[in-house]
Scaffold this motif. Structure first.
Motif, mmCIF file in Angstrom:
data_model
loop_
_atom_site.group_PDB
_atom_site.id
_atom_site.type_symbol
_atom_site.label_atom_id
_atom_site.label_comp_id
_atom_site.label_asym_id
_atom_site.label_seq_id
_atom_site.Cartn_x
_atom_site.Cartn_y
_atom_site.Cartn_z
ATOM 1 N N VAL A 1 -10.395 -1.399 1.950
ATOM 2 C CA VAL A 1 -10.574 -0.209 2.789
ATOM 3 C C VAL A 1 -9.549 -0.125 3.920
ATOM 4 O O VAL A 1 -8.866 0.905 4.061
ATOM 5 C CB VAL A 1 -12.016 -0.138 3.323
ATOM 6 C CG1 VAL A 1 -12.155 0.980 4.353
ATOM 7 C CG2 VAL A 1 -12.997 0.077 2.174
ATOM 8 N N PRO A 2 -9.391 -1.161 4.779
ATOM 9 C CA PRO A 2 -8.365 -1.029 5.832
ATOM 10 C C PRO A 2 -6.957 -0.900 5.261
ATOM 11 O O PRO A 2 -6.113 -0.215 5.851
ATOM 12 C CB PRO A 2 -8.524 -2.322 6.649
ATOM 13 C CG PRO A 2 -9.234 -3.277 5.769
ATOM 14 C CD PRO A 2 -10.115 -2.446 4.890
ATOM 15 N N SER A 3 -6.706 -1.530 4.116
ATOM 16 C CA SER A 3 -5.384 -1.435 3.503
ATOM 17 C C SER A 3 -5.104 -0.015 3.028
ATOM 18 O O SER A 3 -4.022 0.531 3.254
ATOM 19 C CB SER A 3 -5.277 -2.410 2.328
ATOM 20 O OG SER A 3 -5.503 -3.741 2.743
ATOM 21 N N VAL A 4 -6.093 0.593 2.366
ATOM 22 C CA VAL A 4 -5.921 1.947 1.827
ATOM 23 C C VAL A 4 -5.768 2.971 2.942
ATOM 24 O O VAL A 4 -4.891 3.855 2.887
ATOM 25 C CB VAL A 4 -7.110 2.307 0.909
ATOM 26 C CG1 VAL A 4 -7.127 3.797 0.610
ATOM 27 C CG2 VAL A 4 -7.044 1.511 -0.388
ATOM 28 N N VAL A 5 -6.599 2.863 3.983
ATOM 29 C CA VAL A 5 -6.512 3.827 5.085
ATOM 30 C C VAL A 5 -5.164 3.716 5.788
ATOM 31 O O VAL A 5 -4.504 4.725 6.075
ATOM 32 C CB VAL A 5 -7.674 3.612 6.073
ATOM 33 C CG1 VAL A 5 -7.515 4.514 7.295
ATOM 34 C CG2 VAL A 5 -9.010 3.890 5.400
ATOM 35 N N GLY A 6 -4.724 2.485 6.074
ATOM 36 C CA GLY A 6 -3.425 2.299 6.709
ATOM 37 C C GLY A 6 -2.284 2.819 5.855
ATOM 38 O O GLY A 6 -1.357 3.465 6.349
ATOM 39 N N MET A 7 -2.373 2.572 4.546
ATOM 40 C CA MET A 7 -1.323 3.021 3.634
ATOM 41 C C MET A 7 -1.276 4.543 3.550
ATOM 42 O O MET A 7 -0.191 5.143 3.521
ATOM 43 C CB MET A 7 -1.556 2.430 2.247
ATOM 44 C CG MET A 7 -0.480 2.747 1.242
ATOM 45 S SD MET A 7 1.118 2.032 1.652
ATOM 46 C CE MET A 7 0.726 0.282 1.499
ATOM 47 N N MET A 8 -2.432 5.204 3.506
ATOM 48 C CA MET A 8 -2.454 6.665 3.418
ATOM 49 C C MET A 8 -1.825 7.307 4.644
ATOM 50 O O MET A 8 -1.044 8.256 4.536
ATOM 51 C CB MET A 8 -3.888 7.157 3.247
ATOM 52 C CG MET A 8 -4.505 6.861 1.895
ATOM 53 S SD MET A 8 -6.171 7.515 1.736
ATOM 54 C CE MET A 8 -5.852 9.271 1.710
ATOM 55 N N LEU A 9 -2.153 6.785 5.819
ATOM 56 C CA LEU A 9 -1.580 7.341 7.047
ATOM 57 C C LEU A 9 -0.073 7.110 7.110
ATOM 58 O O LEU A 9 0.695 8.002 7.485
ATOM 59 C CB LEU A 9 -2.270 6.719 8.265
ATOM 60 C CG LEU A 9 -3.759 7.037 8.426
ATOM 61 C CD1 LEU A 9 -4.351 6.282 9.621
ATOM 62 C CD2 LEU A 9 -3.981 8.534 8.594
ATOM 63 N N GLY A 10 0.368 5.918 6.735
ATOM 64 C CA GLY A 10 1.796 5.630 6.739
ATOM 65 C C GLY A 10 2.545 6.428 5.692
ATOM 66 O O GLY A 10 3.673 6.879 5.926
ATOM 67 N N ALA A 11 1.926 6.646 4.524
ATOM 68 C CA ALA A 11 2.586 7.378 3.444
ATOM 69 C C ALA A 11 2.813 8.841 3.810
ATOM 70 O O ALA A 11 3.804 9.448 3.376
ATOM 71 C CB ALA A 11 1.759 7.284 2.167
#
Length: 329
Positions: A280-290
């Motif tokens: 979950v923290p990985s996906v949320v961080g990745m979506m915002l950065g992407a």
């Protein structure tokens, strides 16, 4: 009566809905909490650090990975698995499972922006992704059956091979394709995009489509086995082999990743190799950065991102190789 050309394609409408972080997170949470737990026995060894430190570190790390992954066209999983697997205290099974979801999230977050800007082509992505989806399932099953040390060592070798490929390959920003092959003409694989750096309208077409289809079968196996998304292989295949412009190759690579990674991710979910604390923290961080990375793709020089990615992959590849061989625990 509305003009047919103005209607939003169903796939684009679906991707627009998945752009919303809260919707993507809700879907992910339902899938993760409903899945069985059968994978490796422990998430992390005993640590003096508070429990919230590792999720926060994952979020920050993935945010910066997402910013550089989309302009480079390599997918978040290519950087996520070697970096998190090498420097975070998580079992590699969980890291690979989360890596596929991370690559999927970055592709879905950037997809609508890339499609609207003409930097991604559904006609180019769909036939390639169809074959890669099937082979990625076989790769995921093979990866979960092998020992973690063997996968770690192989991952280190693959990542170092990626670095060598990126150093040796001379990417052409606008390859010249004199004549499209019969298959690409039958499928209507061509398009036009506006280059943000020069302001020019670029017409493009592709060739060697049958060879590209065969190559994407092999790419799918590696994507499922290592959980790295294989965006690093998508871009050279699209750009150097098939002749798509570099920016179109990078954008279309994200669409291919969104389809391929979703297939392989179901295998990891079914085996219980995906944990919410990691994913979950990985996906949320990745979506915002992407989302930031997708905007940078229009204006940022590819050489700058390329140097950053090569440096990160070189360090992470050496770390993964030494860890797999037991030389750096």
């Amino acid at each position: 009566m509305h003009d047919v050309a103005t209607r939003t394609p169903p796939i684009l409408a679906f991707l627009k809905q998945l752009r919303r972080p809260w919707l993507m997170l809700a879907i992910l949470l339902v899938l993760l909490l409903a899945g069985p737990v059968q994978a490796a026995g422990s998430v992390a060894p005993t640590s003096p650090l508070p429990w919230w430190f590792w999720p926060l570190a994952l979020f920050v790390t993935c945010f910066f990975i997402g910013i550089v992954a989309v302009p480079a066209g390599i997918g978040g999983g290519t950087l996520f698995v070697p970096i998190i697997g090498g420097f975070f205290p998580f079992h590699l099974d969980f890291v690979r499972g989360a890596g596929l979801l991370v690559a999927l999230a970055s592709a879905l977050a950037a997809g609508p922006l890339l499609l609207r800007g003409g930097l991604a082509s559904l006609r180019l992505a769909l036939p390639l992704a169809l074959l890669a989806c099937m082979s990625s399932i076989a790769g995921a099953l093979l990866g979960l059956a092998l020992p973690a040390s063997a996968i770690q060592t192989a991952l280190g070798l693959i990542v170092l091979g990626i670095v060598a490929l990126m150093l040796m390959s001379k990417k052409s920003e606008f390859p010249h394709v004199a004549q499209p092959d019969r298959l690409s003409s039958a499928l209507g694989i061509h398009g036009v995009f506006i280059d943000g750096a020069s302001g020019r309208a670029i017409d493009w077409q592709v060739h060697r489509t049958p060879l590209g289809l065969v190559l994407f079968l092999a790419i799918g196996v590696m994507a499922g086995m290592f959980g790295i998304g294989a965006g690093w292989a998508n871009v050279p295949a699209l750009n150097l082999l098939m002749g798509a412009p570099l920016k179109v190759s990078a954008g279309t690579s994200g669409l291919v990743l969104s389809l391929v990674d979703s297939s392989a991710a179901w295998v990891y979910l079914n085996r219980g190799a995906v944990l919410p604390m990691i994913a979950v923290p990985s996906v949320v961080g990745m979506m915002l950065g992407a989302r930031i990375g997708a905007r940078l793709l229009h204006v940022l020089k590819g050489s700058v991102i390329r140097k950053m990615v090569i440096t990160l992959l070189l360090f992470a590849g050496i770390r993964a190789l030494l860890k797999g061989l037991g030389l750096w625990v």
